[in-house]
Every structure is written in structure tokens, then in C-alpha cells.
Enzyme design. Structure first.
Site, PDB file in Angstrom:
ATOM      1  N   SER A   1       0.851  -1.189   0.000  1.00 26.15           N
ATOM      2  CA  SER A   1       0.000   0.000   0.000  1.00 26.15           C
ATOM      3  C   SER A   1       0.881   1.230   0.000  1.00 26.15           C
ATOM      4  O   SER A   1       1.955   1.251   0.619  1.00 26.15           O
ATOM      5  CB  SER A   1      -0.902   0.034   1.231  1.00 26.15           C
ATOM      6  OG  SER A   1      -1.611   1.266   1.293  1.00 26.15           O
TER       7      SER A   1
ATOM      8  N   TYR B   1      -1.733  -0.741  10.688  1.00 26.99           N
ATOM      9  CA  TYR B   1      -1.911  -1.177   9.295  1.00 26.99           C
ATOM     10  C   TYR B   1      -0.758  -0.691   8.422  1.00 26.99           C
ATOM     11  O   TYR B   1      -0.201  -1.463   7.629  1.00 26.99           O
ATOM     12  CB  TYR B   1      -3.237  -0.648   8.766  1.00 26.99           C
ATOM     13  CG  TYR B   1      -3.516  -0.961   7.313  1.00 26.99           C
ATOM     14  CD1 TYR B   1      -3.973  -2.224   6.929  1.00 26.99           C
ATOM     15  CD2 TYR B   1      -3.346   0.001   6.316  1.00 26.99           C
ATOM     16  CE1 TYR B   1      -4.240  -2.517   5.599  1.00 26.99           C
ATOM     17  CE2 TYR B   1      -3.612  -0.277   4.990  1.00 26.99           C
ATOM     18  CZ  TYR B   1      -4.054  -1.533   4.638  1.00 26.99           C
ATOM     19  OH  TYR B   1      -4.323  -1.814   3.310  1.00 26.99           O
TER      20      TYR B   1
END
Length: 289
Positions: free
Chosen positions: A180, A193
Site C-alpha cells: 500500500s 496497518y
């Protein structure tokens, strides 16, 4: 060009209980690849895609099937969404094995690979895509349970799947991880995360070096999405973020899952035969620096 919702179109979007179902989203993610032009790039290959009941995983499974691969999809909770993915693959003439499993469990990962190999006779491509996220305004609010679930899903699960798949992979085969852009930029409400995604990036580079030294011919790369409209967004993000989703990128809109799928095809097929250890940004212009 398909009509892509801009950030302005999300101003009335609503959140959903976790785990959110794609079938219940008020603005449906674009995952059907209606305009995709296949070229048999994965003909005769077998692919296993985790987190493929919806979102990016669903689009990747469809693209792989359109490119000629036999596909196994792994998911954890949403039975209806998973069956919809299977139906969509089969409607396009593909084969789809559905496996319900929790990637946090090493034995479940080993069994998923075994089921795939038993059904299709081998394995050529592993896509690690399953992910968990939850938002907190402060690191002090991250519970031990949340931290363990995030890291065990997003990192342990990737390692367990690779350990199970590697004995079946051979020269020319590929592992594609989902990283990501926030693993590079950080995000103040997604601390655990973003840390897990940064770990995936490092894992990808380290395994590319390790496999290169081993000479096994297996390539390892990662796709780094920017903001992409998937069930994780209404299912985990605050309402104020959902209702302006994608506003910060250069293109002024979030990505759609089907826009990510070609990147996975590229990294899975022989078009990328000289690409390993790469972090491929597909972000709409959300830059890391």
C-alpha cells in the site's frame, strides 16, 4: 473509458458494519473488467488469490481467469461475496475453486495450497491480498487484539502462504503481494496497518534477494495501491473519510479494483520476467514523497 466516480460522488456514501459486504455497498466497486482485453498471458497457469471474495482480490481473480489461468480464491468471512466471485469467473469461461480459511492460521494456509494443487495439479502464481485494518486516533487506543489481528493477517498470513506455496513454485513462477502507498507515506489513523504494509514491502524485497541467491527462478513483487474503493473503506474508515474518499490524489478520485488488476497480471506473467523485488505503484497520483 468507463465512468469512474470522483471523490465528489462519495459525499452521501455511508459506512457499513465490519466485515462489509460488496453486495451491500451503496456505490458498487467496479470489479467486472468489462473493457478488459485478454491475451492468454496466463494460459495453462494455476493461481491462488487470497482475500478474493470482493474488491481487488475479486478483480484479480477475474483478470487471471480471462488470461487463461485456473483460479483458486481464498476468503475468510463473506460467503455470498465469495460465491459471486466464483460465478463471475465461471460466467467468463474460467474455473474457480473457493476456499474458506483464515490466513492467520499456518495450517489453514498449508491446506489451502494443498487443495489448490490437488484440484489443478500444481501452482504457478500466489497473490497475497488478504488484509485487515481498523482505525484509531491514537496509538494508545490500539488494543492488543487489534494489533495481533492486523499483523497476523497482513504479515504472518503472507509468510505462511509463501511457505506453503514455495515448494510447488518453479522457475518462471511468481508471488505478488499487495502492499500500500500508506506503507510509504504513513497514515495517522492507521498506524498498525501502515506498519504491516511497510513490512510487506520489506518482505518482498528480501525474498526477491533470497530467491535470486537460491537461483530458484521465482520472482517476488508487490503492487502498492493508492486509495481504492473496496468494502474495506465503508467497513473500516470514519464517515468523514468515506464521504471524501480519493480527494487527495492527483486524478481527484479513488481507484477502482479493476484498474489494479492489470498490474497483478503483469507481475504474474512472463512480460515481467526481469522484474523482481519491485514495488509497483498504482495510486492515481498519491505520491510517497
Amino acid at each position: 473509458m468507463p465512468d469512474r466516480p470522483t471523490s465528489e460522488d462519495f459525499k452521501n456514501a455511508q459506512t457499513l458494519p465490519y466485515p462489509a459486504k460488496q453486495s451491500e455497498m451503496d456505490i458498487q466497486p467496479q470489479t467486472d473488467l468489462k473493457g478488459y482485453r485478454a491475451a492468454d498471458k496466463l494460459k495453462g497457469k494455476v493461481a491462488l488469490v487470497t482475500g478474493a471474495d470482493s474488491g481487488i482480490g475479486r478483480a484479480v481473480a477475474l483478470a487471471f481467469a480471462l488470461e487463461g489461468a485456473r483460479v483458486a480464491i481464498l476468503y475468510n468471512e463473506n460467503d455470498g461475496d465469495a460465491q459471486k466471485t466464483k460465478e463471475m469467473v465461471e460466467e467468463r469461461g474460467g474455473e474457480c475453486l473457493v476456499i474458506k480459511a483464515d490466513v492467520r492460521q499456518k495450517a489453514a494456509c498449508t491446506d489451502a495450497v494443498k487443495q489448490t494443487v490437488d484440484r489443478y495439479g500444481g501452482l504457478n502464481v500466489l497473490v497475497n491480498n488478504a488484509a485487515f485494518q481498523a482505525t484509531q486516533d491514537s496509538i494508545l487506543e490500539i488494543s492488543e487484539e487489534q494489533l495481533r489481528r492486523t499483523l497476523e493477517t497482513n504479515l504472518f498470513g503472507y509468510v505462511f502462504m509463501i511457505q506453503a506455496a514455495l515448494p510447488h513454485l518453479k522457475d518462471g513462477d511468481a508471488i505478488v503481494n499487495t502492499g500500500s502507498i500508506v506503507g510509504e507515506t504513513g497514515n495517522p489513523i492507521l498506524v498498525d496497518y501502515t506498519a504491516s504494509k511497510g513490512g510487506i514491502h520489506a518482505l518482498t524485497k528480501s525474498l526477491a534477494l533470497q530467491f535470486g541467491q537460491m537461483g530458484n527462478g521465482v520472482r517476488v513483487n508487490a503492487v502498492l495501491p493508492g486509495p481504492v474503493w473496496t468494502p474495506n473503506i465503508p467497513g473500516t474508515m470514519p464517515l468523514e473519510e468515506v464521504q471524501k474518499f480519493g480527494h487527495e490524489v492527483a486524478l481527484g478520485r479513488p481507484g477502482q479494483p479493476e484498474e489494479l488488476a492489470p498490474a497483478y497480471v503483469y507481475l504474474a506473467c512472463q512480460d515481467s520476467s526481469f522484474v523482481t523485488g519491485s514495488l509497483l505503484h498504482v495510486t492515481g497520483g498519491k505520491l510517497s514523497s
